[in-house]
Design a protein around this motif. Structure first.
Motif, mmCIF file in Angstrom:
data_model
loop_
_atom_site.group_PDB
_atom_site.id
_atom_site.type_symbol
_atom_site.label_atom_id
_atom_site.label_comp_id
_atom_site.label_asym_id
_atom_site.label_seq_id
_atom_site.Cartn_x
_atom_site.Cartn_y
_atom_site.Cartn_z
ATOM 1 N N PRO A 24 0.672 -1.335 0.196
ATOM 2 C CA PRO A 24 0.061 0.103 0.038
ATOM 3 C C PRO A 24 0.888 1.280 -0.139
ATOM 4 O O PRO A 24 1.942 1.175 0.106
ATOM 5 C CB PRO A 24 -0.900 -0.137 1.296
ATOM 6 N N ALA A 25 0.231 2.498 -0.439
ATOM 7 C CA ALA A 25 0.867 3.612 -0.451
ATOM 8 C C ALA A 25 1.415 4.117 0.837
ATOM 9 O O ALA A 25 0.374 4.170 1.838
ATOM 10 C CB ALA A 25 0.235 4.630 -1.019
ATOM 11 N N ASN A 26 2.631 4.339 1.004
ATOM 12 C CA ASN A 26 3.298 4.906 2.384
ATOM 13 C C ASN A 26 3.088 4.091 3.536
ATOM 14 O O ASN A 26 2.996 4.533 4.798
ATOM 15 C CB ASN A 26 2.594 6.279 2.662
ATOM 16 N N GLU A 27 2.955 2.875 3.406
ATOM 17 C CA GLU A 27 3.075 1.878 4.280
ATOM 18 C C GLU A 27 3.874 0.471 3.744
ATOM 19 O O GLU A 27 4.262 0.384 2.666
ATOM 20 C CB GLU A 27 1.502 1.280 4.606
ATOM 21 N N GLU A 28 4.149 -0.300 4.649
ATOM 22 C CA GLU A 28 4.940 -1.563 4.515
ATOM 23 C C GLU A 28 4.168 -2.716 5.338
ATOM 24 O O GLU A 28 3.998 -2.557 6.662
ATOM 25 C CB GLU A 28 6.274 -1.505 4.964
ATOM 26 N N CYS A 29 3.882 -3.600 4.457
ATOM 27 C CA CYS A 29 3.105 -4.605 5.167
ATOM 28 C C CYS A 29 4.062 -6.097 5.111
ATOM 29 O O CYS A 29 4.839 -6.056 4.053
ATOM 30 C CB CYS A 29 1.923 -5.285 4.458
ATOM 31 N N GLU A 30 3.853 -7.093 6.006
ATOM 32 C CA GLU A 30 4.639 -8.295 6.205
ATOM 33 C C GLU A 30 3.619 -9.385 6.251
ATOM 34 O O GLU A 30 2.899 -9.189 7.265
ATOM 35 C CB GLU A 30 5.766 -7.975 7.456
#
Length: 386
Positions: free
Chosen positions: A194-200
């Protein structure tokens, strides 16, 4: 003159004797013989015909299709039979008399993979050997679910086994459209961040057994960095030992996540050991240090790494008279000079030395300021959330 009366009488006696022999035979006859007939044939049914009241008995069985698992158990009237996946047919061990009822059911479904078997033509009345029962098995399929937390923005796209795209625009519980068969693998990955986020993705892969599976996805807008409030000599226990010290300080401060030390030697460096963030690194008060790993390693910092995990100021090294941090790392994240790494961070000898950084500057000196710090002295560590 011949006496004809005596001759006829003798012939009559001889013929009578011969008839008696024919009737008695050898004692193995089956009964009277009708004129011009043959003895009665013995019984040929499945029961013992020599026993009074004996009746015929028959088997109950049928065919198996699609069986891939183990442990299928069929039942009929208290009788049971285990069916192997190599079997194409089955027969119950107990024989039934003509007129008896049979009702075949699945008592235990197969597993490994989990399957559902359905019986067709499973009920009836015995009138001969029953071979018309059909058991058809199919492998069960299950849903791959995803629990997403921390997502603020939009545009997250997940995949399962390299396809079946799932777009997620908020935190919550979701499911992929395609089900996965028992015994087959699942692998949840991120196709688009997603924009301006980081997912794991966590618990991202495995093998489906006999239930739905759930992967977890954690999203965040930043990663925390701090300088430890405690100091250590150069005998850190190698890079792993330094990482453990960072993790211990983060845990004590109730900071979630995995932390590693900004530290290098010939065995590794942040360039090889870090998960390179695409979101900002921030101090525990939210102050941005760098917008990403790329920014951290290519440009001056936005703010110095001058706060500890508990929000305090970084201590001054008394003998050096300055605030220094163990590093031996260039600003680009590679090892500075292995000779200055306290013998791979296993020595606290005065004669061994290291290179240190400064937690109060934003230029390249934050990582590489001075060389020659004796390993017997004490300094804190930079700790980065992964």
């Amino acid at each position: 003159m011949i006496n004809h009366r005596i001759l006829l009488t003798s012939v009559g006696i001889g013929l009578g004797a011969l008839a008696g022999v024919a009737a008695c035979g050898t004692g193995e006859g089956t009964g009277p013989v009708a004129d011009g007939g043959v003895p009665d044939a013995p019984s040929t049914n499945n029961a013992d015909a020599s026993e009074p009241g004996a009746t015929s008995t028959f088997t109950v069985g049928g065919t198996i299709t699609g069986l891939e698992g183990d442990g299928l158990l069929l039942e009929s009237g208290g009788d049971s039979v285990v069916v192997s996946k190599s079997d194409k047919t089955f027969v119950f061990p107990k024989r039934l008399e003509a007129g008896a009822r049979f009702a075949v059911t699945v008592k235990v479904q197969p597993s490994g993979p989990a399957q559902t078997c359905v019986v067709t033509n499973g009920e009836g009345t015995v009138s001969g050997n029953v071979t018309s029962v059909s058991v058809d098995c199919s492998t069960n399929t299950y849903v791959t679910r995803v629990k997403v937390t921390g997502l603020v923005g939009t545009g997250l796209v997940l995949q399962n086994n390299g396809g079946d795209d799932l777009t997620v625009n908020a935190s919550g519980d979701f499911a992929f459209a395609k089900k996965v068969s028992s015994g087959a693998p699942y692998l949840v990955t991120i196709k688009t961040q997603p924009a301006n986020e980081e997912c794991e993705v966590k618990v991202a892969s495995g093998t489906v057994v006999d239930a739905d599976v759930t992967a977890t996805v954690t999203c965040r807008q930043n990663r925390v960095v701090f300088t430890t409030s405690t100091v250590y000599d150069g005998k850190l226990g190698g890079l792993d030992g330094a990482d453990a010290k960072c993790q211990a300080r983060a845990t004590a401060a109730n900071l979630p996540g995995t932390f590693r030390a900004w530290l290098s030697d010939a065995t590794g460096s942040p360039s090889t050991r870090f998960n390179k963030s695409t979101v900002p690194y921030v101090l525990i008060d939210g102050t941005v240090v760098a917008d990403s790993y790329a920014a951290l390693t290519t440009a001056p910092l936005k703010h110095a790494l001058d706060l500890t995990e508990i929000g305090g100021v970084v201590v001054t090294e008394p003998q050096f008279g300055r605030q220094v941090v163990w590093s031996t790392t260039r600003e680009n994240g590679t090892v500075y000079w292995d000779e200055y790494s306290c013998v791979h961070w296993t020595s606290n000898a005065e004669t061994d030395a290291s290179q240190v950084g400064s937690p109060i500057v934003t230029d390249t000196g934050w990582s590489a300021s001075w060389t020659g710090q004796p390993c017997s002295r004490s300094a804190p560590l930079y700790c980065f959330e992964q």
